[in-house]
Design an enzyme around this catalytic site. Structure first.
Site, PDB file in Angstrom:
ATOM      1  N   GLU A  71      35.061  28.933  44.859  1.00  0.00           N
ATOM      2  CA  GLU A  71      35.206  28.041  43.706  1.00  0.00           C
ATOM      3  C   GLU A  71      36.683  27.898  43.293  1.00  0.00           C
ATOM      4  O   GLU A  71      36.983  27.682  42.120  1.00  0.00           O
ATOM      5  CB  GLU A  71      34.338  28.548  42.553  1.00  0.00           C
ATOM      6  CG  GLU A  71      32.857  28.562  42.970  1.00  0.00           C
ATOM      7  CD  GLU A  71      31.909  28.848  41.833  1.00  0.00           C
ATOM      8  OE1 GLU A  71      31.268  27.907  41.373  1.00  0.00           O
ATOM      9  OE2 GLU A  71      31.812  30.009  41.413  1.00  0.00           O
ATOM     10  N   HIS A  90      36.099  31.970  35.414  1.00  0.00           N
ATOM     11  CA  HIS A  90      34.815  31.276  35.579  1.00  0.00           C
ATOM     12  C   HIS A  90      33.722  32.332  35.635  1.00  0.00           C
ATOM     13  O   HIS A  90      33.866  33.339  36.324  1.00  0.00           O
ATOM     14  CB  HIS A  90      34.835  30.448  36.861  1.00  0.00           C
ATOM     15  CG  HIS A  90      33.482  29.993  37.299  1.00  0.00           C
ATOM     16  ND1 HIS A  90      32.683  29.187  36.526  1.00  0.00           N
ATOM     17  CD2 HIS A  90      32.780  30.249  38.422  1.00  0.00           C
ATOM     18  CE1 HIS A  90      31.551  28.965  37.171  1.00  0.00           C
ATOM     19  NE2 HIS A  90      31.570  29.602  38.326  1.00  0.00           N
ATOM     20  N   HIS A  92      29.190  33.154  35.229  1.00  0.00           N
ATOM     21  CA  HIS A  92      27.790  32.728  35.084  1.00  0.00           C
ATOM     22  C   HIS A  92      27.150  33.605  34.005  1.00  0.00           C
ATOM     23  O   HIS A  92      26.177  34.303  34.257  1.00  0.00           O
ATOM     24  CB  HIS A  92      27.032  32.910  36.401  1.00  0.00           C
ATOM     25  CG  HIS A  92      27.565  32.114  37.549  1.00  0.00           C
ATOM     26  ND1 HIS A  92      26.989  32.142  38.796  1.00  0.00           N
ATOM     27  CD2 HIS A  92      28.617  31.264  37.635  1.00  0.00           C
ATOM     28  CE1 HIS A  92      27.673  31.335  39.613  1.00  0.00           C
ATOM     29  NE2 HIS A  92      28.666  30.804  38.933  1.00  0.00           N
ATOM     30  N   TYR A 111      32.807  27.230  12.859  1.00  0.00           N
ATOM     31  CA  TYR A 111      34.210  26.787  12.865  1.00  0.00           C
ATOM     32  C   TYR A 111      35.002  27.284  14.070  1.00  0.00           C
ATOM     33  O   TYR A 111      36.005  26.695  14.473  1.00  0.00           O
ATOM     34  CB  TYR A 111      34.900  27.172  11.538  1.00  0.00           C
ATOM     35  CG  TYR A 111      35.301  28.625  11.425  1.00  0.00           C
ATOM     36  CD1 TYR A 111      34.445  29.564  10.843  1.00  0.00           C
ATOM     37  CD2 TYR A 111      36.532  29.062  11.895  1.00  0.00           C
ATOM     38  CE1 TYR A 111      34.811  30.897  10.748  1.00  0.00           C
ATOM     39  CE2 TYR A 111      36.913  30.388  11.800  1.00  0.00           C
ATOM     40  CZ  TYR A 111      36.041  31.300  11.231  1.00  0.00           C
ATOM     41  OH  TYR A 111      36.411  32.618  11.141  1.00  0.00           O
ATOM     42  N   HIS A 153      25.167  25.682  35.777  1.00  0.00           N
ATOM     43  CA  HIS A 153      26.050  26.560  36.541  1.00  0.00           C
ATOM     44  C   HIS A 153      26.667  27.677  35.693  1.00  0.00           C
ATOM     45  O   HIS A 153      26.317  28.839  35.879  1.00  0.00           O
ATOM     46  CB  HIS A 153      27.136  25.685  37.182  1.00  0.00           C
ATOM     47  CG  HIS A 153      28.059  26.398  38.111  1.00  0.00           C
ATOM     48  ND1 HIS A 153      28.759  25.751  39.101  1.00  0.00           N
ATOM     49  CD2 HIS A 153      28.427  27.704  38.197  1.00  0.00           C
ATOM     50  CE1 HIS A 153      29.490  26.632  39.754  1.00  0.00           C
ATOM     51  NE2 HIS A 153      29.317  27.817  39.220  1.00  0.00           N
ATOM     52  N   TYR A 206      47.938  30.257  11.924  1.00  0.00           N
ATOM     53  CA  TYR A 206      47.304  31.574  11.871  1.00  0.00           C
ATOM     54  C   TYR A 206      48.079  32.594  12.699  1.00  0.00           C
ATOM     55  O   TYR A 206      48.535  32.269  13.796  1.00  0.00           O
ATOM     56  CB  TYR A 206      45.879  31.432  12.441  1.00  0.00           C
ATOM     57  CG  TYR A 206      44.967  32.613  12.278  1.00  0.00           C
ATOM     58  CD1 TYR A 206      44.419  32.930  11.047  1.00  0.00           C
ATOM     59  CD2 TYR A 206      44.634  33.403  13.376  1.00  0.00           C
ATOM     60  CE1 TYR A 206      43.562  34.004  10.911  1.00  0.00           C
ATOM     61  CE2 TYR A 206      43.777  34.470  13.251  1.00  0.00           C
ATOM     62  CZ  TYR A 206      43.236  34.767  12.015  1.00  0.00           C
ATOM     63  OH  TYR A 206      42.380  35.830  11.890  1.00  0.00           O
TER      64      TYR A 206
HETATM   65 ZN   LIG Z   1      30.112  29.604  39.753  1.00  0.00          ZN
END
Ligand SMILES: [Zn+2]
Length: 209
Positions: A71, A90, A92, A111, A153, A206
């Site tokens: 990926e 990334h 899952h 918020y 995904h 902030y």
């Molecule tokens: Zn993935």
């Protein structure tokens, strides 16, 4: 300062106890020079040593004894299109995946949605994992945002460094769980555009001493 690959492995190992992944799903990268280090395909993070981490160039080629995550494309495309991005995560994770399977954007029910740059967290349209089409969909969904969901995904997060990417991913998974819980009880009351603009303005100042 420790080797960037050591930091990448440590951050990848932190994903599981944080509830972001199990097994070998998910991937993490960090910008290095003209390219980036990325977790290799199909290896448990706890078994990784520095020489297992491939170095990828922005043309998609790589150096090292292991193949990069399948990926890698949305990592590459984020580094290529956004100079301020220093790390990409990334995962899952269960609540992000659950909401991504509904293919709906997460509305401003809390918020902290503004923490990611806008009034919603978008869900990118579906395309098969690892494809240029998925990367294009993700880049579109992340316009003016630091994260998105990927339909059917998972989640994708971009931070200025590994610590920020990990913190944002944990925050996003938390928001996904909270939205899921609120939806069990009814239709959450949403913040309006003016209320969200005020939050973004407050975030801008902030933490400044
Ligand atoms: Zn993935």
């Amino acid at each position: 300062m420790p080797d960037l690959r050591t930091q990448l492995i440590a951050s990848a190992c932190a994903m599981q106890p944080a509830g972001l992944n199990r097994g070998t799903s998910g991937n993490l990268s960090v910008r290095h020079g003209d390219g980036f280090y990325i977790t290799p395909t199909g290896m448990a993070y706890t078994s990784l040593v520095e020489d297992d981490i491939p170095l990828m160039a922005l043309d998609g080629s790589h150096l090292g004894r292991r193949k990069p995550s399948s990926e890698w494309r949305f990592h590459r495309d984020l580094y290529a299109s956004r100079p301020q991005v220093g790390a990409v995560l990334h995962a899952h994770s269960p609540f992000a995946v659950s909401l991504a399977c509904l293919r709906r954007d997460i509305p401003p029910f809390h918020y902290m949605i503004a923490r990611f740059g806008g009034d919603t967290i978008r869900c990118a349209k579906y395309a098969i994992f690892g494809s240029p089409e998925l990367s294009n969909a993700a880049i579109t969904a992340m316009r003016d945002r630091q994260c998105c969901l990927l339909a059917n995904h998972g989640m994708l997060v971009a931070g200025r460094d590994l610590d920020e990417a990990l913190a944002l991913a944990i925050e996003l998974e938390e928001l996904c769980e909270q939205y899921w819980r609120a939806c069990q009880l009814g239709d959450p009351v949403l913040l309006d555009a003016g209320e969200m603009a005020a939050v973004r303005e407050k975030f801008a100042g902030y933490g400044q001493q």
